[in-house]
Design a protein around this motif. Structure first.
Motif, PDB file in Angstrom:
ATOM      1  N   GLY A 242     -12.014   0.631  -8.818  1.00  0.00           N
ATOM      2  CA  GLY A 242     -10.953   1.565  -9.209  1.00  0.00           C
ATOM      3  C   GLY A 242     -11.263   2.228 -10.526  1.00  0.00           C
ATOM      4  O   GLY A 242     -10.392   2.830 -11.154  1.00  0.00           O
TER       5      GLY A 242
ATOM      6  N   SER B 216       0.842  -1.193   0.000  1.00  0.00           N
ATOM      7  CA  SER B 216       0.000   0.000   0.000  1.00  0.00           C
ATOM      8  C   SER B 216       0.877   1.243   0.000  1.00  0.00           C
ATOM      9  O   SER B 216       2.095   1.160   0.174  1.00  0.00           O
TER      10      SER B 216
ATOM     11  N   GLY C 151      -8.700   2.202  -4.389  1.00  0.00           N
ATOM     12  CA  GLY C 151      -9.099   1.343  -3.276  1.00  0.00           C
ATOM     13  C   GLY C 151     -10.599   1.151  -3.123  1.00  0.00           C
ATOM     14  O   GLY C 151     -11.043   0.392  -2.273  1.00  0.00           O
ATOM     15  N   TYR C 152     -11.373   1.839  -3.900  1.00  0.00           N
ATOM     16  CA  TYR C 152     -12.820   1.747  -3.716  1.00  0.00           C
ATOM     17  C   TYR C 152     -13.480   1.136  -4.940  1.00  0.00           C
ATOM     18  O   TYR C 152     -13.171   1.533  -6.078  1.00  0.00           O
TER      19      TYR C 152
ATOM     20  N   ARG D 270     -11.932   0.433   4.606  1.00  0.00           N
ATOM     21  CA  ARG D 270     -10.754  -0.276   4.129  1.00  0.00           C
ATOM     22  C   ARG D 270     -10.138  -1.048   5.293  1.00  0.00           C
ATOM     23  O   ARG D 270     -10.389  -0.742   6.454  1.00  0.00           O
TER      24      ARG D 270
END
Length: 945
Positions: A341, A153, A337-338, A428
């Motif tokens: 993408g 990340s 990340g959601y 997340r």
RNA sequence: GCGGACGUGGCGGAACUGGUAGACGCAACGGACUUAAAAUCCGUUGGGCGAAAGCCCGUGUGGGUUCGAGUCCCACCGCCCGCACCA
């Protein structure tokens, strides 16, 4: 009369409590328990008044519940790991541990001075190996249970200092020390898989498990977890596009499949594989992606950045519109990340998409028609329409509501085999890796042969190595340079290996400390049986700033600890939550924009004010600049300017300087008056700007230390003031006048109690007199009990305090004893009884707020034992009943009179009394009474015309 | 940008589920005590008009619902908190 002297009285009682071990908590399953916890402090150096407020609130609850017979647990400790210690090490060359431990020493002393009913025997600091070894054990158990994961990340990377930066160290996209533009960099990091529990974390917000939480915090958590149902679907490449190898389209996620016919583009995140694929061979695109990467990692920074994109050399086909193709962009506002993408953009119904479409000249086709709009004339200009409506311009979806269209669109796409309905979470996983020294070491070892292996439990704790304080002056993580510590044999194969150098996020430390306080064990994180008795925390108190992350992490930890066998019964860690406001204080800025300490600021002398008005103001009014030694003034006085000043600098009344950074824009300056100055006339006086409500911080030089307050007025006055006036959930401004008022109150109470030495010994309070004597005073006393009790129960400490003032005011004016029928009292006994009762109640009602004073009063009155052990007074319902009530009488909604009627008067009697009132008669004269509204006990409204 | 709060006298605030706006405290002013000051005590204090009785206005701004709105609804303005590596 002896004067009350807190300097003697307060330490005396603290010593007495300590000697008696009055606040040590014992596990006692026979009594109902009550666990009060305030969020433990970060040991930043000194206790400030905001801490006093926080802990005073908890102490009121703890002392009140104790008086009500509960077995109260009220512990204290230190959230001792974290960044500031390393910053201090960089600046002062002091080792983070030494700095932290010294701060804890100092703060403990200060905290103890506040007279809190804390069980200090349970104190710990999270930086002690005795605490973090258990945290490492939990980590290993979580790992075994599959709750821990390593993955890549992004971090903020400072390319000059070659170090990872915290979000707060990134200022306007640059490193705070180096000033270099920050880059996003990918690192392998440790995560807790909190998303696995998203469903339950969400469900508990609404199924009653968190009924004791404020609605706003639950809403924030709900939004944060962000469950959304939508559609995951693939846009195939358009026929004219050569599909890049390995891609068969662009998968997007949308929560608004109903707007599919309004799609005018597809956009992918800058770190999307498709973007990477094309960036490899397109320097301009690579530059754009790199530019996006230069925005910090925070969602805030990404969202605030101007919406920008770059087209990719591909188009996709609209699956539902024959022959229609859409451009594909890389856009800086899409988060990898959601969801997938990637998104499809429907500009008419999403503001971000609209901004983007306008910028790049894309089509805007409305597909949701707001109620009452005409499809022929409805246009989207600069504002997207996100409300409900009817679908149009959309083929088979036409005429459906938004909800129905979402369902229909999902069904259609699923049938076509292009995608499926999907639930996605905003939440997340929790990245716990920190590339820093001052945190709990992650118990893992990297072996060339075996990979990442856990540290065997027998080798715990993995203690932080001794590192020279000088190490902190070099950027980067000192752990990576601690060779002796770093290099270890692999626990599995014995070959050469290295320790993990990441330490844990400090939120991990605070995610389970409440359990440790309640049920510490030498050989395990918690003692299950004790935890069963004490958990959950009955009342948790802390700042709203923790409303999401800390609370969410603690909730997840509780679940994870249960599943790994560390806890058994508890479902949620905090049964009731209260979020309190900050304490603010006036702060001052000089003309160069530098913060100035209050000690250096003074009010101008009359001479200075006069001179200013004589010499400066006329010039200013004449529309000229004023070049006065050190000052200039502004040409106009108008509201607009004032407003500008207010918005730009947040100040009321300000004076410009002839030099300094603000000089560039003299039109932004306005003088109203000189409120505060530093320096001296004639040449050196410098007005300063007053910011009345600033959060206390060292850098603003507006911190108020409780020590100096306690020195002058005593801890009780400081506690009292912090709880009076402002409602606990709101910010409170610290003012010197405020404490002085609290100090007066302390003396007023003592002045009332002092003459009544031994009063409690003269009466048997189990046998109130059976006469009407002194009934007024007894009513007052019992109303005070009922009111204060109610207000404490509901966390309205400011109102509880107002009621104590009312009680006190009434007590002083208490009329000579009389019977209810107005006859004179038949003797001094009943009167003395009522007086003694009132004082006994007073001492107990103030005990949670001003505990030292209460003990002194209690002892002086002849009470038995400590007042902190005395039972809470009970209100007698018979004494609370009112005989008459005053009602406002309105005529057509305007209050015109007040009538007094018996409390049990019926409707007719009330109407008659209202109509009989002279003022009312005047107002209804010549009109017809149409209606009379009677709200019992409140108001009468006569409608007439 | 997104999410969550908040906005009432000179100031902090009170006002329960839509029912007498300004409890309580601070500050200010007037008075008592004092040689004087401090401390203390008593009184006044949302704004306007009025000798008074009383009348009008008033809860960030503009609109709406209601017998009645600080409270409910819509829009706007301002301010605070959070946004995942500050704690």
């Amino acid at each position: 009369m002896s004067r009350y002297n807190p300097k003697e009285v307060e330490p005396k009682w603290r010593a007495a409590w300590e000697k008696a071990d009055a606040f040590r908590t014992r596990d006692d399953p026979s009594r109902p328990k009550y666990y009060v916890l305030e969020m433990f402090p970060y040991p930043s150096g000194k206790i400030h008044i905001g801490h006093v407020r926080n802990y005073a609130m908890g102490d009121v609850v703890a002392r009140y519940k104790r008086a009500r017979g509960y077995n109260v647990l009220h512990p204290m400790g230190w959230d001792a790991f974290g960044l500031p210690a390393e910053n201090a090490a960089m600046q002062t060359g002091r080792h983070p541990r030494d700095w932290t431990l010294a701060n804890i020493e100092a703060m403990r002393t200060q905290l103890k001075q506040m007279g809190l009913s804390i069980d200090w025997s349970r104190e710990f600091a999270t930086c002690e190996p005795g605490y973090y070894r258990h945290q490492q054990k939990l980590f290993l158990d979580f790992w075994k249970a599959g709750f821990v994961e390593r993955r890549e990340s992004y971090v903020n990377w400072d390319p000059v200092d070659m170090t990872v930066l915290a979000n707060e160290q990134v200022i306007d996209g640059r490193g705070w020390r180096s000033g270099a533009p920050v880059e996003r960099r990918k690192l392998a990091q440790w995560f807790f898989r909190i998303t696995d529990k998203a469903e339950d974390l969400l469900a508990a917000l609404d199924d009653g498990r968190l009924d004791g939480w404020p609605e706003n915090v639950r809403t924030m958590q709900r939004n944060w977890i962000g469950k959304s149902k939508g559609l995951r679907m693939t846009f195939p490449f358009a026929p004219e596009t050569t599909a890049p190898e390995g891609f068969d389209g662009v998968e997007v996620y949308t929560t608004r499949p109903d707007t599919l016919f309004g799609a005018s583009f597809v956009a992918v995140a800058p770190d999307h594989p498709l973007a990477a694929r094309f960036a490899a061979s397109d320097p301009a695109l690579a530059d754009f992606v790199a530019e996006c990467q230069r925005t910090g990692t925070s969602e805030e920074a990404i969202e605030k950045a101007e919406k920008k994109g770059k087209a990719l050399p591909v188009r996709v086909a609209h699956p539902l519109m024959e022959g229609r193709t859409l451009p594909v962009f890389v856009a800086n506002f899409i988060l990898m990340g959601y969801g997938a993408g990637a998104i499809f953009g429907c500009p008419a119904h999403d503001q971000r998409d609209l901004d983007f479409a306008r910028k790049y000249g894309l089509e805007v086709t409305p597909v949701v028609l707001p109620p009452g709009e005409d499809p022929k004339t409805f246009r989207i200009e600069t504002e997207a329409y996100t409300g409900p409506g009817t679908i149009f311009n959309s083929d088979f979806l036409n005429g459906l509501s938004v909800e129905d269209a979402i369902e229909a669109a999902v069904a259609k796409i699923e049938k076509m085999g292009l995608g499926e309905g999907a639930t996605v979470w905003r939440l997340r996983d929790w990245g716990v890796s920190r590339q820093r020294y001052w945190g709990c070491p992650i118990p893992a070892i990297h072996c060339e042969k075996c990979g990442v292996v856990p540290v065997p439990e027998k080798d715990l704790p993995v203690e932080l190595p001794e590192v020279d304080a000088k190490e902190f002056e070099t950027p980067g993580n000192p752990l990576e340079r601690a060779a002796d510590w770093l290099n270890v044999p692999c626990p599995d194969c014995g070959g050469p290996a290295r320790r993990e150098t990441d330490t844990m996020d400090t939120f991990v430390d605070s995610a389970w400390y409440f359990a440790r306080f309640a049920a510490a064990r030498e050989d395990a994180p918690v003692d299950k049986a004790k935890a069963d008795y004490w958990l959950p925390v009955d009342q948790y108190i802390g700042g709203v700033e923790h409303a999401i992350l800390h609370l969410l992490y603690a909730r997840w930890f509780t679940r994870a600890m249960k599943e790994t066998g560390h806890l058994s019964k508890v479902e949620e860690p905090f049964a009731r939550l209260f979020t309190q406001g900050m304490v603010t204080h006036a702060a001052y800025k000089d003309l160069h924009g530098q913060w100035v300490a209050q000690e250096d600021v003074r009010e101008p002398t009359p001479d200075e004010k006069a001179r200013f008005e004589r010499e400066i103001v006329p010039l200013w009014k004449a529309g000229r600049y004023v070049d006065f030694p050190g000052l200039f003034q502004l040409p106009a006085e108008n509201e607009e300017l004032r407003a500008t000043l207010k918005t730009k600098f947040g100040v009321d009344g300000f004076i410009g300087a002839a030099s300094g950074p603000f000089h560039a824009e003299p039109e932004n300056w306005l003088c109203t008056e000189v409120n505060r100055v530093i320096g001296q006339l004639p040449s050196g006086v410098i007005p300063v700007a007053v910011f009345p409500n600033e959060k206390m911080s060292k850098s603003k030089k507006n911190v108020v230390s409780p020590e100096s307050i306690a020195e002058t007025y005593g801890a009780d006055a400081a506690r009292w003031f912090m709880l009076s006036d402002s409602p606990p959930e709101r910010d409170v401004e610290w003012t010197d006048a405020g404490v002085a008022g609290a100090w007066r109150l302390v003396n007023r109470i003592w002045d009332i109690v002092e003459p009544a030495a031994g009063a409690l010994k003269a009466h048997d309070f189990s046998k109130p007199p059976q006469t009407d004597d002194s009934i007024e005073l007894r009513r007052l006393t019992h109303r005070a009990i009922a009111g204060v009790t109610e207000d404490i129960e509901h966390f309205r400490f400011n109102k509880a305090i107002a009621r104590i003032y009312e009680f006190l005011n009434g007590l002083k004016k208490a009329p000579p004893a009389k019977r209810a029928d107005g006859a004179p009292a038949n003797g001094p006994r009943a009167e003395a009884y009522a007086q003694a009762e009132a004082l006994s109640v007073l001492a107990r009602l103030i005990a949670p707020f001003t505990p030292h004073l209460a003990e002194e009063c209690w002892a002086h009155l002849g009470g038995e034992g400590f007042v902190c052990d005395a039972p809470w007074p009970e209100a007698d319902p018979a004494l609370l009943a009112q005989e008459t009530v005053a009602l406002g009488v309105q005529v057509n909604g305007k209050r015109r009179a007040e009538i007094v009627v018996p409390a049990d008067a019926d409707r007719q009697a009330v109407e008659a009394a209202a109509l009989a009132d002279e003022a009312v008669r005047r107002h209804v004269e010549g009109k017809t009474v149409r209606k009379i509204v009677v709200v019992p006990g409140r108001v009468v409204n006569i409608v007439a015309n």
